[in-house]
Write a protein that holds these residues in place. Structure first.
Motif, PDB file in Angstrom:
ATOM      1  N   ARG A  46       0.763  -1.099  -0.071  1.00  0.00           N
ATOM      2  CA  ARG A  46       0.005  -0.102   0.221  1.00  0.00           C
ATOM      3  C   ARG A  46       1.067   1.158   0.053  1.00  0.00           C
ATOM      4  O   ARG A  46       1.187   1.789   0.921  1.00  0.00           O
ATOM      5  CB  ARG A  46      -0.928  -0.091   1.199  1.00  0.00           C
ATOM      6  N   ARG A  47       1.434   1.636  -1.249  1.00  0.00           N
ATOM      7  CA  ARG A  47       2.111   2.853  -1.410  1.00  0.00           C
ATOM      8  C   ARG A  47       1.384   4.020  -1.964  1.00  0.00           C
ATOM      9  O   ARG A  47       1.861   5.266  -1.797  1.00  0.00           O
ATOM     10  CB  ARG A  47       3.510   2.641  -2.024  1.00  0.00           C
ATOM     11  N   GLY A  48       0.073   3.965  -2.455  1.00  0.00           N
ATOM     12  CA  GLY A  48      -0.321   4.970  -2.967  1.00  0.00           C
ATOM     13  C   GLY A  48       0.264   5.661  -3.921  1.00  0.00           C
ATOM     14  O   GLY A  48       0.667   5.054  -5.030  1.00  0.00           O
ATOM     15  N   ILE A  59      18.050  10.988  -0.903  1.00  0.00           N
ATOM     16  CA  ILE A  59      18.898  10.051  -0.398  1.00  0.00           C
ATOM     17  C   ILE A  59      18.261   9.171   0.603  1.00  0.00           C
ATOM     18  O   ILE A  59      18.136   7.800   0.600  1.00  0.00           O
ATOM     19  CB  ILE A  59      20.285  10.656  -0.142  1.00  0.00           C
ATOM     20  N   LEU A  60      17.497   9.775   1.587  1.00  0.00           N
ATOM     21  CA  LEU A  60      17.057   9.188   2.497  1.00  0.00           C
ATOM     22  C   LEU A  60      15.687   8.628   2.530  1.00  0.00           C
ATOM     23  O   LEU A  60      14.890   7.699   3.188  1.00  0.00           O
ATOM     24  CB  LEU A  60      16.812  10.230   3.821  1.00  0.00           C
ATOM     25  N   THR A  61      14.961   8.811   1.409  1.00  0.00           N
ATOM     26  CA  THR A  61      13.690   8.262   0.876  1.00  0.00           C
ATOM     27  C   THR A  61      13.765   7.076  -0.064  1.00  0.00           C
ATOM     28  O   THR A  61      13.186   6.234  -0.384  1.00  0.00           O
ATOM     29  CB  THR A  61      12.643   9.352   0.354  1.00  0.00           C
ATOM     30  N   TRP A 101      17.204   0.103  -1.773  1.00  0.00           N
ATOM     31  CA  TRP A 101      16.987   1.410  -1.616  1.00  0.00           C
ATOM     32  C   TRP A 101      15.933   2.222  -2.267  1.00  0.00           C
ATOM     33  O   TRP A 101      15.765   3.336  -1.992  1.00  0.00           O
ATOM     34  CB  TRP A 101      18.513   2.034  -1.757  1.00  0.00           C
ATOM     35  N   SER A 102      15.255   1.284  -3.326  1.00  0.00           N
ATOM     36  CA  SER A 102      14.438   2.162  -4.104  1.00  0.00           C
ATOM     37  C   SER A 102      12.974   2.392  -3.017  1.00  0.00           C
ATOM     38  O   SER A 102      12.636   3.491  -3.421  1.00  0.00           O
ATOM     39  CB  SER A 102      13.910   1.433  -5.202  1.00  0.00           C
ATOM     40  N   SER A 103      12.868   1.458  -2.199  1.00  0.00           N
ATOM     41  CA  SER A 103      11.436   1.634  -1.324  1.00  0.00           C
ATOM     42  C   SER A 103      11.782   1.334   0.319  1.00  0.00           C
ATOM     43  O   SER A 103      11.266   1.704   1.009  1.00  0.00           O
ATOM     44  CB  SER A 103      10.585   0.895  -1.836  1.00  0.00           C
ATOM     45  N   ARG A 104      13.047   0.828   0.596  1.00  0.00           N
ATOM     46  CA  ARG A 104      13.374   0.609   2.009  1.00  0.00           C
ATOM     47  C   ARG A 104      14.960   1.133   2.210  1.00  0.00           C
ATOM     48  O   ARG A 104      15.705   0.420   2.568  1.00  0.00           O
ATOM     49  CB  ARG A 104      13.277  -0.814   2.126  1.00  0.00           C
ATOM     50  N   PHE A 119      18.250   2.216   4.023  1.00  0.00           N
ATOM     51  CA  PHE A 119      18.519   2.183   5.448  1.00  0.00           C
ATOM     52  C   PHE A 119      19.875   2.510   5.573  1.00  0.00           C
ATOM     53  O   PHE A 119      20.467   3.635   5.403  1.00  0.00           O
ATOM     54  CB  PHE A 119      18.347   0.828   5.932  1.00  0.00           C
ATOM     55  N   MET A 120      21.017   1.627   6.047  1.00  0.00           N
ATOM     56  CA  MET A 120      22.213   1.938   6.054  1.00  0.00           C
ATOM     57  C   MET A 120      23.367   2.225   4.968  1.00  0.00           C
ATOM     58  O   MET A 120      24.023   3.609   5.068  1.00  0.00           O
ATOM     59  CB  MET A 120      22.923   0.872   6.748  1.00  0.00           C
ATOM     60  N   GLY A 121      22.751   1.924   3.768  1.00  0.00           N
ATOM     61  CA  GLY A 121      23.434   2.453   2.670  1.00  0.00           C
ATOM     62  C   GLY A 121      23.223   3.700   2.225  1.00  0.00           C
ATOM     63  O   GLY A 121      24.150   4.529   1.935  1.00  0.00           O
ATOM     64  N   SER A 122      21.863   4.261   2.136  1.00  0.00           N
ATOM     65  CA  SER A 122      21.747   5.361   2.115  1.00  0.00           C
ATOM     66  C   SER A 122      22.361   6.411   2.979  1.00  0.00           C
ATOM     67  O   SER A 122      22.692   7.595   2.776  1.00  0.00           O
ATOM     68  CB  SER A 122      20.109   5.647   1.905  1.00  0.00           C
TER      69      SER A 122
END
Length: 301
Positions: free
Chosen positions: A124-126, A247-249, A262-265, A267-270
């Motif tokens: 559910r990403r809308g 970068i964070l999203t 990193w496209s949707s989750r 975390f540490m790499g970003s």
């Protein structure tokens, strides 16, 4: 010479070597039909004997689980469902399918939301991916625009020679290296961000570029220059915020990075890309420009 009489009991049940065997009859041995009788496994049931050629008897050995007394007494699911957690509280009225030996308990139901819809993971990403696509196009397009101004002189830009002169007058050293690095960061990072490819690295490159631009303009005149006339850093501050957000999203699923984590989750790499961009911007500014860009601002006087 007289022949010795033969003992008929010694030859019973076996043919003499000199006795011809009828054609087509099977070769037999005294060991084919054992004389020992096995007791019946059922206890009281008499062992059944079958006649065999040569007046010999053979026991009928038990072959099935029922004859061996191994028929299992496995309870059905309907008899043991109270012992299964959650099975006794089930609201289903359908009878459980039974099998010859046992019943397989049904799989636990999938948890549903309040409206009855089955909850699926990250489904559910809308309009989030569409919004991230527009954000990438705005950021990437802006940097490509400024990069073409510096590289080719398009859109009333200064061109390569003009940006070298402007940077040299602004206190930059090694402009033959600094100007190409600036143009490559804006054009390359802007294109990659727009299409959503290697987004953390591309966004980090844009963040480093715009942080150096922010520090350059901020350090020209003492005091905070966010809305100063002729030397405002308002646009640079907004671009710093937008690239940090990207970068964070992550770029979202409407990108070439859609199969990357990193496209949707992100975390540490970003987060590492964000920190690396800040460090790279500071080191580049110190080496290629020098000075304190925060002169005249609060405790940095």
């Amino acid at each position: 010479m007289t022949e010795k009489p033969t003992d008929p009991s010694a030859e019973a049940g076996a043919a003499t070597p000199d006795t011809p065997r009828p054609t087509g009859s099977p070769v037999r041995s005294p060991f084919d039909s054992p004389t020992e009788q096995f007791p019946s496994v059922s206890g009281t049931q008499a062992t059944e004997k079958l006649p065999t050629p040569g007046n010999q008897t053979t026991e009928k050995l038990p072959r099935t689980d029922e004859e061996l007394g191994l028929d299992p007494e496995v309870p059905l699911y309907s008899q043991v469902k109270n012992a299964i957690p959650g099975a006794a509280n089930s609201t289903t009225t359908e009878p459980s399918p039974t099998y010859s030996f046992a019943s397989i308990p049904p799989a636990p139901p999938v948890p549903a939301e309040g409206n009855g819809r089955v909850r699926r993971r990250d489904d559910r990403r809308g309009t989030l991916d569409l919004g991230l696509l527009l954000l990438r196009l705005v950021i990437g397009g802006t940097f490509v625009y400024h990069g073409l101004q510096k590289a080719a002189g398009w859109f009333h830009g200064p061109g390569l020679d003009g940006i070298k002169t402007a940077m040299e007058n602004g206190g930059w050293k090694h402009v033959d290296i600094a100007a190409p690095m600036l143009i490559a960061g804006e054009l390359g990072g802007g294109v990659l961000v727009a299409i959503g490819l290697a987004t953390p690295l591309a966004s980090g490159a844009l963040l480093a570029v715009i942080l150096d631009a922010w520090m350059w303009k901020q350090g020209m005149v003492p005091g905070f220059q966010y809305s100063a006339k002729g030397n405002s850093v308002e646009l640079e501050s907004i671009l710093v915020g937008l690239t940090t957000v990207l970068i964070l999203t992550g770029p979202g699923r409407l990108s070439f990075d859609r199969n990357r984590g990193w496209s949707s989750r992100p975390f540490m790499g970003s987060l590492a890309a964000f920190v690396a961009a800040i460090v790279a911007a500071i080191l580049t500014y110190i080496y290629l420009h020098g000075g304190n860009p925060l002169t005249g601002i609060g405790p940095f006087d």
